[in-house]
Scaffold this active site. Sequence first.
Site, PDB file in Angstrom:
ATOM      1  N   SER A 176       0.795  -1.225   0.000  1.00 56.24           N
ATOM      2  CA  SER A 176       0.000   0.000   0.000  1.00 56.24           C
ATOM      3  C   SER A 176       0.825   1.273   0.000  1.00 56.24           C
ATOM      4  O   SER A 176       0.356   2.303  -0.479  1.00 56.24           O
ATOM      5  CB  SER A 176      -0.967  -0.011   1.189  1.00 56.24           C
ATOM      6  N   HIS A 204      -5.453  -3.071  -2.944  1.00 57.88           N
ATOM      7  CA  HIS A 204      -5.106  -2.090  -3.980  1.00 57.88           C
ATOM      8  C   HIS A 204      -5.068  -2.677  -5.389  1.00 57.88           C
ATOM      9  O   HIS A 204      -4.837  -1.952  -6.354  1.00 57.88           O
ATOM     10  CB  HIS A 204      -3.770  -1.429  -3.648  1.00 57.88           C
ATOM     11  N   LYS A 235     -11.914   0.918  -2.071  1.00 56.55           N
ATOM     12  CA  LYS A 235     -10.828   1.617  -2.769  1.00 56.55           C
ATOM     13  C   LYS A 235     -11.151   1.641  -4.265  1.00 56.55           C
ATOM     14  O   LYS A 235     -11.998   2.411  -4.691  1.00 56.55           O
ATOM     15  CB  LYS A 235      -9.500   0.952  -2.413  1.00 56.55           C
TER      16      LYS A 235
HETATM   17  C1  LIG Z   1      -6.837  -0.044   3.223  1.00 58.18           C
HETATM   18  C2  LIG Z   1      -6.259  -1.388   3.497  1.00 58.18           C
HETATM   19  C3  LIG Z   1      -6.890  -2.277   4.372  1.00 58.18           C
HETATM   20  C4  LIG Z   1      -8.067  -1.873   5.194  1.00 58.18           C
HETATM   21  O1  LIG Z   1      -9.228  -1.801   4.442  1.00 58.18           O
HETATM   22  P1  LIG Z   1     -10.423  -0.853   4.931  1.00 58.18           P
HETATM   23  O2  LIG Z   1     -11.599  -1.327   4.176  1.00 58.18           O
HETATM   24  O3  LIG Z   1     -10.004   0.543   4.597  1.00 58.18           O
HETATM   25  O4  LIG Z   1     -10.552  -1.067   6.414  1.00 58.18           O
HETATM   26  C5  LIG Z   1      -6.375  -3.545   4.482  1.00 58.18           C
HETATM   27  N1  LIG Z   1      -5.273  -3.916   3.805  1.00 58.18           N
HETATM   28  C6  LIG Z   1      -4.620  -3.078   2.978  1.00 58.18           C
HETATM   29  C7  LIG Z   1      -3.412  -3.548   2.244  1.00 58.18           C
HETATM   30  C8  LIG Z   1      -5.093  -1.781   2.806  1.00 58.18           C
HETATM   31  O5  LIG Z   1      -4.429  -0.932   2.032  1.00 58.18           O
END
Ligand SMILES: *Cc1c(COP(=O)(O)O)cnc(C)c1O
Length: 389
Positions: A176, A204, A235
Site C-alpha cells: 500500500s 489495492h 478503494k
Molecule cells: C486499506 C487497506 C486495508 C483496510 O481496508 P479498509 O476497508 O479501509 O478497512 C487492508 N489492507 C490493505 C493492504 C489496505 O491498504
Amino acid sequence: MPTFAEELDKLREEGLYRSMRVISGAQGSHVELEGRRVLMLCSNNYLGLADHQALRSAAVMGVAFGVGSGASRLVSGTMELHARLEERIARFKGTERALVFNSGYAANTGIISALVGRGDAIFSDKLNHASIVDGALLSRANFHRFGHRDVAALERLLEEKGGSGRRLIVTDGVFSMDGDIAPLKEMARLARRYDALLMVDDAHGTGVLGATGRGTAELLGVMDDIDIHMGTLGKGLGSFGAYAAASETICDYLVNKARSFIFSTSMPPAVLAPSIAALDLVDSAEGKGLRDRLAANVALFKERLAGAGFDTMGSETQIVPIFVGPADATMRFSQELLEEGIFLQGIRPPTVPAGSCRLRCTIMATHEAADLEAAADTIAHVGKKLGVI
Ligand SMILES: *Cc1c(COP(=O)(O)O)cnc(C)c1O
C-alpha cells in the site's frame, strides 16, 4: 508518566503529529478542500467509482430495503443483498464462496485470528498492512516476518519455524505504501511445498490489476493458487467494506469462528448495492476503458517524475511514492504542494519505517493527462526548491 497532552506535544516536535482535512462535496479527481478546488493525488478511488452515477443509483435502490440491517449476520442481519453481493464476489474471484466483512481492517483481524491460533505460525512480509499485523497479534500464533518480497527468506523461515501446527503465509498483493507487487507465483509454490495456506490482501489490486480487474493474482496468473483472497470494496471499487473469497469450507469456518464477522452488526443495504454495481462495472467495457486509462495515466506520470530525477521506490502500479526521507521535509513538501493546488499527503512513521518518509501519489483513471503533466512539473519545481532532487 507523560500526560496525553505532553505526548501530543512530543509528536508535534518530531513532525509526526497528524490531523484530518475536510473535503466538501463528493470525492473525485478534483475536490474542494477547505474552500479551494485542488487536484486529488492521494485517494484510493483509483477508478473514480466513488462518485459514479451507477453506484449512486444503486445506493438509492439499496434504500428500498431500509437503512439499518438491525443485527449481526448470524442473528437476523443477513439480508438478500448480502447473499447477492457474496455470490457476485465469488463469481468475480472464481471461488466457491465469499463472505462480506464491514471493512478491510475487520476482515484481516477476523480472518487471520480465526484461521490460526496458539501454536500455529504466520509468515508475513515485513511491509504488510497494519491490519494484517493486528490480526496476527490477535491470533496469538507465532508471528514471523520476512524481508520485503524476499522469497528465500520466507523459505528459510518455513523450514526453521514451520512447527507442527497450521501455517499461514500472508501478503499484500500490492503494497500500500510502495506500490510494488508480491511475488505470488513463488509464494504459491512455497505454500504448496510447506503445506501452508496462502492469503493475499488485494486492497489495492482489486478492480484495477489483471486483464479483467480480478487483481494481483490475475496479473500474475495464480488465481487458483490462493487459498484466501481478501480484498476491499472501498478503494478501487468506490464503495465500502471488504471480503474473503475462498473455498466453501474456509468460508463456513469463518462464519463460525471469525469474531469480527460474528460480533458486529452487518453491512447496511445502501452500502451493499453499490458494491454489486461496482463489480458489474468492472466487468463491463466501461470498466476495461477505465483500467486502460488508469494504466496510461500511471505511465505518463511516472515517466515525467523519473525525468525530473525523483526516486519512485520501485512502484509497479498506480501507487507512486516519491521518496523524501525525513518527516519534516516530507510535510513541508506536502504543504507547499497544497498551496499550489495539489493535494498529496506525506506518509510518515508508524505507517512507514523511520527515515523513509514519502509523498504517496495515487493516480486515478479520471485524472486528465494535462492535469497530471502539470502536477508532475509542479512537484519537480517544489522538489528542486526543497533539495529533494
Ligand atoms: C486499506 C487497506 C486495508 C483496510 O481496508 P479498509 O476497508 O479501509 O478497512 C487492508 N489492507 C490493505 C493492504 C489496505 O491498504
